[in-house]
Design an enzyme around this catalytic site. Sequence first.
Site, PDB file in Angstrom:
ATOM      1  CE1 TYR A 187      -4.056   2.692   0.439  1.00  0.00           C
ATOM      2  CE2 TYR A 187      -2.242   3.257   2.398  1.00  0.00           C
ATOM      3  CZ  TYR A 187      -3.829   2.899   0.860  1.00  0.00           C
ATOM      4  OH  TYR A 187      -3.653   4.193   1.535  1.00  0.00           O
TER       5      TYR A 187
ATOM      6  CE  LYS B   7       2.176   4.871   7.960  1.00  0.00           C
ATOM      7  NZ  LYS B   7       0.695   4.985   7.430  1.00  0.00           N
TER       8      LYS B   7
ATOM      9  CG  ASP C 172       6.432   2.717   0.722  1.00  0.00           C
ATOM     10  OD1 ASP C 172       6.462   4.608   0.985  1.00  0.00           O
ATOM     11  OD2 ASP C 172       4.856   3.390   0.177  1.00  0.00           O
TER      12      ASP C 172
END
Length: 430
Positions: free
Chosen positions: A147, A270, A242
């Site tokens: 994702y 994050k 990623d």
Amino acid sequence: MSELMREQSRALQARAEGLFPGGVNSPVRGFRSVGGEPPFVARAEGAYLFDADGNRYIDYFGSWGPMILGHAFPPVVEAIERAARHSASFGASTAAEGDLAELVMACYPAIERMRFVSSGTEATMSAIRLARAATGRKLILKFEGCYHGHSDGLLVKAGSGVATLGIPGSAGVPEEIARLTLALPYNDLAAVEAAFTAHPEEIACIILEPVVGNAGCIPPADGYLQGLRTITANHGALLIVDEVMTGFRLALGGALELYGVDADLVTLGKIIGGGLPCGAFGGKRQFMELLAPLGPVYQAGTLSGNPLAMAAGLATVGYLRANATAIYPQLEAVSKAVAEGVAAEAAKAGVSVTLNRVGSMWTWFFTPNPVTNYDDAAKSDTAVFGRFHRAMLNAGVWLPPSQFEAMFLGTAHGPAEVEATIAAARAAFA
Ligand code: HOZ
């Protein structure tokens, strides 16, 4: 086992149903796949979340990664307070952006130039645009169950809520766009080679989670990341790693440091924002300098490099860097104790659980078989996971509400939380 009282949360959820689709502002929060009622969070401190009814939970999702130093960590809170006194946003450059960028680049040698954005979705979307501009190619290659945020081209065979809710991609994404995304099984280099052979000089980039977190935790096989680096280099495509979830978590330099690989572009989010909305993408100067105002690739954002996010990120990443030699071994030891402790309780109770863990990220898959890609993960018994989730929540342990998400642990978790979690699991399996 008696149910926790959640009257306030129930009332708040009823109100939310009339305000937000599904009662939530992000799908996984709705608890649809695990059942039960989502508690509403009133506050959090260290390793604990407190709900609107005053119930306390050990937190194993840490805002899906950012809270590596625990909730309301005093240096982070103070940094945000200090910055807020000077205004929450300027829409103009600040010294703090440079301070955080220098810190990030010191941890990530692959990043020669970078740009801040406000979310991981923006970071991956912008990196893909750069890769297409740099190569003049249209196709992108991703992996099933990975994702990378919710931009159109990246929802094909995506993990996280897309997998949790069993949505095959997303309505609203034109077929013409979805067709530009090739999705292959993770951990299969031969499939990647075959795709490059089938589409010569058409694939702009490979984008991947170096340790998958969004199909549950799936580590890369030995040599897999290096293999992708070699294949992309041989075929003139870019490798986009990623690290939104893994950056500063698996090591200061994330998965690139842990596995000793290089990338053309890296995406972050994050932890880099210490819990505030923040993302970044960066990499080789030759690619990054294609961005406006130097080059023809457009990308922009009013809240990019937001001063509160920069302050929280600086406090978080600065603390991690200053204390790295103590923090990463501690995260490893505590994560190992709780992840293996719960798996051992499952084994004793005759419940089939496969544990995948890399440092402070892990998943208990409710399947007897190894999980090396999304197809393996999808064979898990999600109904049993749902029962386990509800029992743990009722015992004061809040796990990610999906079989297809990873646990995240922080420095505030210690032996007391490990012991309480294992005891809760023992009771749940019984
Ligand atoms: N997509 C996030 C986890 N992979 C969940 C975000 C949220 O619901 O807060």
